[in-house]
Scaffold this motif. Structure first.
Motif, PDB file in Angstrom:
ATOM      1  N   TYR A 400      15.793 -94.209  35.537  1.00 14.36           N
ATOM      2  CA  TYR A 400      15.167 -95.528  35.588  1.00 14.36           C
ATOM      3  C   TYR A 400      16.191 -96.642  35.737  1.00 14.36           C
ATOM      4  O   TYR A 400      17.400 -96.452  35.583  1.00 14.36           O
ATOM      5  CB  TYR A 400      14.341 -95.763  34.322  1.00 14.36           C
ATOM      6  CG  TYR A 400      15.125 -95.622  33.028  1.00 14.36           C
ATOM      7  CD1 TYR A 400      15.765 -96.697  32.448  1.00 14.36           C
ATOM      8  CD2 TYR A 400      15.224 -94.382  32.397  1.00 14.36           C
ATOM      9  CE1 TYR A 400      16.488 -96.554  31.271  1.00 14.36           C
ATOM     10  CE2 TYR A 400      15.939 -94.226  31.222  1.00 14.36           C
ATOM     11  CZ  TYR A 400      16.573 -95.319  30.657  1.00 14.36           C
ATOM     12  OH  TYR A 400      17.288 -95.166  29.496  1.00 14.36           O
ATOM     13  N   GLY A 401      15.675 -97.815  36.024  1.00 16.01           N
ATOM     14  CA  GLY A 401      16.485 -99.033  36.072  1.00 16.01           C
ATOM     15  C   GLY A 401      15.657-100.212  35.616  1.00 16.01           C
ATOM     16  O   GLY A 401      14.431-100.231  35.799  1.00 16.01           O
ATOM     17  N   TRP A 402      16.310-101.170  34.993  1.00 14.92           N
ATOM     18  CA  TRP A 402      15.657-102.394  34.520  1.00 14.92           C
ATOM     19  C   TRP A 402      16.184-103.597  35.310  1.00 14.92           C
ATOM     20  O   TRP A 402      17.341-103.625  35.716  1.00 14.92           O
ATOM     21  CB  TRP A 402      15.955-102.626  33.048  1.00 14.92           C
ATOM     22  CG  TRP A 402      15.167-101.794  32.094  1.00 14.92           C
ATOM     23  CD1 TRP A 402      15.539-100.598  31.536  1.00 14.92           C
ATOM     24  CD2 TRP A 402      13.877-102.100  31.551  1.00 14.92           C
ATOM     25  NE1 TRP A 402      14.554-100.143  30.690  1.00 14.92           N
ATOM     26  CE2 TRP A 402      13.525-101.055  30.672  1.00 14.92           C
ATOM     27  CE3 TRP A 402      12.992-103.162  31.718  1.00 14.92           C
ATOM     28  CZ2 TRP A 402      12.326-101.032  29.976  1.00 14.92           C
ATOM     29  CZ3 TRP A 402      11.797-103.147  31.023  1.00 14.92           C
ATOM     30  CH2 TRP A 402      11.460-102.097  30.167  1.00 14.92           C
ATOM     31  N   LYS A 403      15.323-104.602  35.476  1.00 14.57           N
ATOM     32  CA  LYS A 403      15.753-105.825  36.160  1.00 14.57           C
ATOM     33  C   LYS A 403      14.883-106.996  35.712  1.00 14.57           C
ATOM     34  O   LYS A 403      13.659-106.872  35.609  1.00 14.57           O
ATOM     35  CB  LYS A 403      15.621-105.650  37.674  1.00 14.57           C
ATOM     36  CG  LYS A 403      16.108-106.847  38.493  1.00 14.57           C
ATOM     37  CD  LYS A 403      17.611-106.899  38.554  1.00 14.57           C
ATOM     38  CE  LYS A 403      18.110-107.976  39.512  1.00 14.57           C
ATOM     39  NZ  LYS A 403      19.591-107.993  39.612  1.00 14.57           N
ATOM     40  N   ALA A 404      15.535-108.123  35.441  1.00 10.20           N
ATOM     41  CA  ALA A 404      14.801-109.372  35.204  1.00 10.20           C
ATOM     42  C   ALA A 404      14.566-110.000  36.572  1.00 10.20           C
ATOM     43  O   ALA A 404      15.432-110.692  37.110  1.00 10.20           O
ATOM     44  CB  ALA A 404      15.602-110.309  34.304  1.00 10.20           C
ATOM     45  N   VAL A 405      13.408-109.715  37.160  1.00 11.71           N
ATOM     46  CA  VAL A 405      13.153-110.166  38.534  1.00 11.71           C
ATOM     47  C   VAL A 405      12.729-111.634  38.585  1.00 11.71           C
ATOM     48  O   VAL A 405      13.022-112.338  39.542  1.00 11.71           O
ATOM     49  CB  VAL A 405      12.086-109.283  39.226  1.00 11.71           C
ATOM     50  CG1 VAL A 405      12.658-107.919  39.546  1.00 11.71           C
ATOM     51  CG2 VAL A 405      10.839-109.143  38.390  1.00 11.71           C
ATOM     52  N   ARG A 406      12.047-112.100  37.534  1.00 13.99           N
ATOM     53  CA  ARG A 406      11.664-113.508  37.464  1.00 13.99           C
ATOM     54  C   ARG A 406      11.881-114.006  36.033  1.00 13.99           C
ATOM     55  O   ARG A 406      10.939-114.263  35.288  1.00 13.99           O
ATOM     56  CB  ARG A 406      10.206-113.699  37.902  1.00 13.99           C
ATOM     57  CG  ARG A 406       9.917-113.213  39.314  1.00 13.99           C
ATOM     58  CD  ARG A 406       8.572-113.685  39.825  1.00 13.99           C
ATOM     59  NE  ARG A 406       8.536-115.121  39.993  1.00 13.99           N
ATOM     60  CZ  ARG A 406       7.437-115.822  40.320  1.00 13.99           C
ATOM     61  NH1 ARG A 406       6.297-115.184  40.484  1.00 13.99           N
ATOM     62  NH2 ARG A 406       7.479-117.114  40.452  1.00 13.99           N
TER      63      ARG A 406
END
Length: 415
Positions: A400-406
């Motif tokens: 998996y991967g996490w991202k603060a997209v907004r």
């Protein structure tokens, strides 16, 4: 063949356990990418997410074309997490339901906990909007119930003022924050069903204070504020972008600011994302890397969001003046070195968790995986046998991967 059927039955249970166990990961934009279904994904691969366009309205008969910027956010697959199990052949005579209850369910719970932990530890550092006071659990001081509710109402105020929709907001709090909130608002008039539920479960739940769902999570990140010192100021007017030059800080301080600290620049206010007008609230900026000061008390700080005073990417009403004072979490230096659990109030679209398929190995006793694009999950189960030891090792894996997209759609609650 029986081993394969058993693996399929076990994996059906794993999918259900995953969905029921997730807290943070179950309340973000969770997706599964099927582009690695055949060959399997690897750490370092990326999946691209597209963000909505931002436009500025123009007036008059003459056509003014707004540029279309395809804003693509790459989400990097950073983690492969697994639980390894080993059984004697005697233990494998258990019924499938016993096998899942004794071995698989605890393994799934541990994997999900790691998934949530990674997300909470990483995502808060990408969020700049902040309310609350480091070192003070909301509601532990001040007049109740107002003090218990104030930070969460302030978080809603920030989100709405910045033009973020009010529907679907989620709160994730530490156990101490959750207990203080529940105790603080218990004296308020509330629906009888909600009072009964809170009393029975010991948890604050249901739609309240403009937030649709409330969760308590022991994995909440604890941020330690930097060393601070002096009276830091903006070093030079007219600065734009994601780098800020600073002067007048205490000299030769290692870790003056820490990654995740939140600063404010006097006179620099945030703007509404729809009408680009000042909202009358100082813009928060989150420090993106640890900062040391020089012998002259100078520093260069990497920040988000970018300082931008015009165009569709505008974030502030004006640039900072030279020598404008800089505060950290709203004060010059009061919170130096304080540990502060970081609650989150957010729209689920603020963050994304992407899961991808792992390669399916050959030459093993049983291998099975579940993947569901609609639910956004991908889990692999592999089982082997050692003739030398009469043991059967198995493993559950997720990638998996996490991202603060907004990240503008979230607010941190310092406590």
């Amino acid at each position: 063949m029986n081993q394969v059927r058993n693996a399929e039955r076990i994996m059906r249970g794993v999918g259900e356990l995953f969905l029921n166990s997730m807290k943070f990961a179950n309340n973000v934009n969770r997706s599964y990418s099927d582009e690695f279904a055949k060959e399997g994904g690897k750490v370092g691969y990326t999946v691209n997410a597209r963000l909505p366009q931002r436009y500025r309205v123009n007036k008059g008969q003459a056509l003014v074309i707004s540029p279309v910027n395809d804003n693509i956010v790459p989400i990097t697959i950073t983690d492969q997490a697994h639980i390894g199990l080993e059984f004697s052949m005697a233990s494998l005579t258990l019924e499938i339901e016993d096998y899942k209850k004794r071995y698989i369910a605890p393994a799934v719970e541990a994997l999900v906990n790691q998934l949530d932990f990674d997300g909470l530890q990483r995502m808060y550092q990408e969020v700049w909007n902040t309310v609350g006071t480091p070192g003070v659990v909301p509601g532990s001081t001040g007049t109740l119930p107002q003090a218990a509710m104030a930070p969460y109402l302030a978080a809603n105020t920030k989100l709405t003022s910045f033009g973020i929709g009010v529907a679907g907001r989620i709160a994730i709090l530490s156990p101490a924050m959750h207990a203080s909130l529940m105790s603080g608002v218990s004296q308020l008039f509330s629906p009888a069903s909600q009072i009964a539920s809170n009393f029975k479960t010991g948890m604050f739940g249901g739609a309240a204070l403009g937030i649709e769902e409330w969760y308590m999570d022991q994995n909440l990140a604890v941020h330690t504020v930097g060393a601070l010192g002096g009276a830091p100021q903006v070093n030079g007017a007219g600065q734009t972008g994601t780098t800020l030059l600073v002067k007048n800080a205490t000299a030769n301080v290692v870790g003056f600011w820490k990654k995740g600290d939140v600063i404010q620049l006097t006179g620099v206010y945030g703007v509404n994302s729809m009408n680009y007008q000042s909202i009358g609230i100082l813009q928060d900026f989150v420090v993106q890397a640890d900062v040391d000061t020089t012998a002259g008390g100078l520093a260069t700080v990497s920040i988000k969001p970018a300082l931008s005073t015009s165009g569709t990417s505008q974030t502030v009403n004006a640039g900072a003046a030279d020598s404008a004072p800089i505060t950290t979490f709203g004060h010059v230096s009061a919170y130096a070195n304080l540990p502060s659990p970081q609650g989150l109030i957010y729209n689920p679209d603020a963050f994304a968790c992407v899961m991808v398929d792992l390669e399916m190995p050959g030459g093993v006793w049983a291998a099975e995986r579940i993947r569901n694009k609609a639910l956004g999950i991908a889990v692999r189960f592999v089982k082997a046998y050692s003739v030398m030891t009469d043991q059967s090792p198995a493993r559950l894996d997720i990638m998996y991967g996490w991202k603060a997209v907004r990240p503008e759609m979230a607010v941190r609650v310092a406590s």
